[in-house]
Design a protein around this motif. Structure first.
Motif, PDB file in Angstrom:
ATOM      1  N   UNK A  60       0.840  -1.201   0.000  1.00 57.61           N
ATOM      2  CA  UNK A  60       0.000   0.000   0.000  1.00 57.61           C
ATOM      3  C   UNK A  60       0.875   1.252   0.000  1.00 57.61           C
ATOM      4  N   UNK A  61       1.265   1.668  -1.211  1.00 56.11           N
ATOM      5  CA  UNK A  61       2.059   2.884  -1.362  1.00 56.11           C
ATOM      6  C   UNK A  61       1.317   3.869  -2.252  1.00 56.11           C
ATOM      7  N   UNK A  62       1.515   5.173  -2.039  1.00 61.85           N
ATOM      8  CA  UNK A  62       0.888   6.173  -2.924  1.00 61.85           C
ATOM      9  C   UNK A  62       1.534   6.188  -4.298  1.00 61.85           C
ATOM     10  N   UNK A  63       0.799   6.709  -5.273  1.00 63.57           N
ATOM     11  CA  UNK A  63       1.240   6.932  -6.651  1.00 63.57           C
ATOM     12  C   UNK A  63       1.358   5.642  -7.468  1.00 63.57           C
ATOM     13  N   UNK A  64       1.885   4.573  -6.867  1.00 59.38           N
ATOM     14  CA  UNK A  64       1.913   3.270  -7.522  1.00 59.38           C
ATOM     15  C   UNK A  64       2.000   2.202  -6.435  1.00 59.38           C
ATOM     16  N   UNK A  65       1.039   1.265  -6.411  1.00 56.94           N
ATOM     17  CA  UNK A  65       1.068   0.252  -5.356  1.00 56.94           C
ATOM     18  C   UNK A  65       2.109  -0.819  -5.657  1.00 56.94           C
ATOM     19  N   UNK A  66       2.405  -1.622  -4.636  1.00 54.97           N
ATOM     20  CA  UNK A  66       3.449  -2.626  -4.757  1.00 54.97           C
ATOM     21  C   UNK A  66       3.166  -3.683  -5.804  1.00 54.97           C
ATOM     22  N   UNK A  67       1.905  -4.094  -5.946  1.00 58.27           N
ATOM     23  CA  UNK A  67       1.565  -5.103  -6.942  1.00 58.27           C
ATOM     24  C   UNK A  67       1.892  -4.599  -8.358  1.00 58.27           C
ATOM     25  N   UNK A  68       1.515  -3.354  -8.643  1.00 57.68           N
ATOM     26  CA  UNK A  68       1.798  -2.772  -9.956  1.00 57.68           C
ATOM     27  C   UNK A  68       3.294  -2.669 -10.186  1.00 57.68           C
TER      28      UNK A  68
END
Length: 238
Positions: A60-68
């Protein structure tokens, strides 16, 4: 000869976690590049003058999540990827592994364990590459050709990208064509009996991903056969 100093990309929007983990990783001898959102981490990976040997990514990170971000990395790199997540449910873990992560760690965690897992993944990854470099043997089966020298796979001449774990599983099974391997034996060979001893889902996810890549019809596999109640076997295919 001076031992190689590996560089770890650490991406998490919780600065306290980044500060603690980077301290432990640096004390273990790693270079650490810190990022606080997915886009910043992606920018680091695209820099031509920066070589990243492994990545630790929050989900759960802003701008681009870890899965992406995992999907983006796997387009052209097979470096070890460890996912950090507050999600402990199986679906989150399976999704992360399915996208190409090599390990999945739930929060809260022990920083010493994270360091140990990073070291283990790097040993396996670079030992695999070094072992493959000493031989030019190719394993052929049906439409598939596995090149142990370059750690690569092709199907009818078309390259098929594999992660380090996928390559190691496929090499094990192709070198022992017709032999049934239980999940525990695959763990023993691929993860050296490491952190996955009781996690059946891990092997299932990697086998499923391999089938998606090598089979004409993953639901009716010609190569990677499931032997119900026992394990998996590689067959020649048509």
């Amino acid at each position: 000869m001076e031992e190689k100093k590996y560089t770890i990309l650490l991406a998490d929007d919780e600065r306290e976690i980044v500060d603690i983990l980077s301290l432990y990783l640096e004390n273990a001898g790693f270079n650490v590049i810190c990022a606080y959102d997915g886009r910043e981490a992606s920018d680091v990976l695209r820099k031509p003058d920066v070589r990243v040997d492994a990545a630790i990514l929050d989900i759960m990170m802003p701008k681009m999540d870890g899965y992406t971000l995992v999907k983006e990395i796997r387009k052209d790199s097979s470096i070890p990827i460890l996912i950090l997540s507050a999600r402990s449910d199986d679906s989150g873990k399976i999704l992360g592994l399915d996208l190409g992560a090599d390990d999945y760690i739930t929060k809260p965690f022990n920083p010493l364990e994270i360091t140990a897992r990073v070291q283990a993944q790097l040993r396996r990854y670079y030992r695999l590459n070094a072992a493959a470099a000493v031989t030019s043997d190719r394993i052929k089966a049906g439409e598939l050709e596995l090149d142990k020298a370059s750690c690569s796979l092709s199907k009818n001449g078309t390259d098929i990208p594999l992660t380090a774990i996928e390559f190691k599983i496929l090499r094990l099974l192709m070198e022992n064509r017709g032999k049934v391997f239980t999940k525990s034996r695959i763990y023993e060979h691929v993860w050296d009996g490491g952190f996955y001893e009781s996690d059946d889902n891990t092997i299932m996810v990697h086998i499923s991903r391999l089938r998606d890549k090598i089979e004409n019809d993953p639901r009716n596999p010609e190569y990677l056969k499931t032997i119900r109640g026992l394990g998996y076997r590689f067959e020649k295919g048509k």
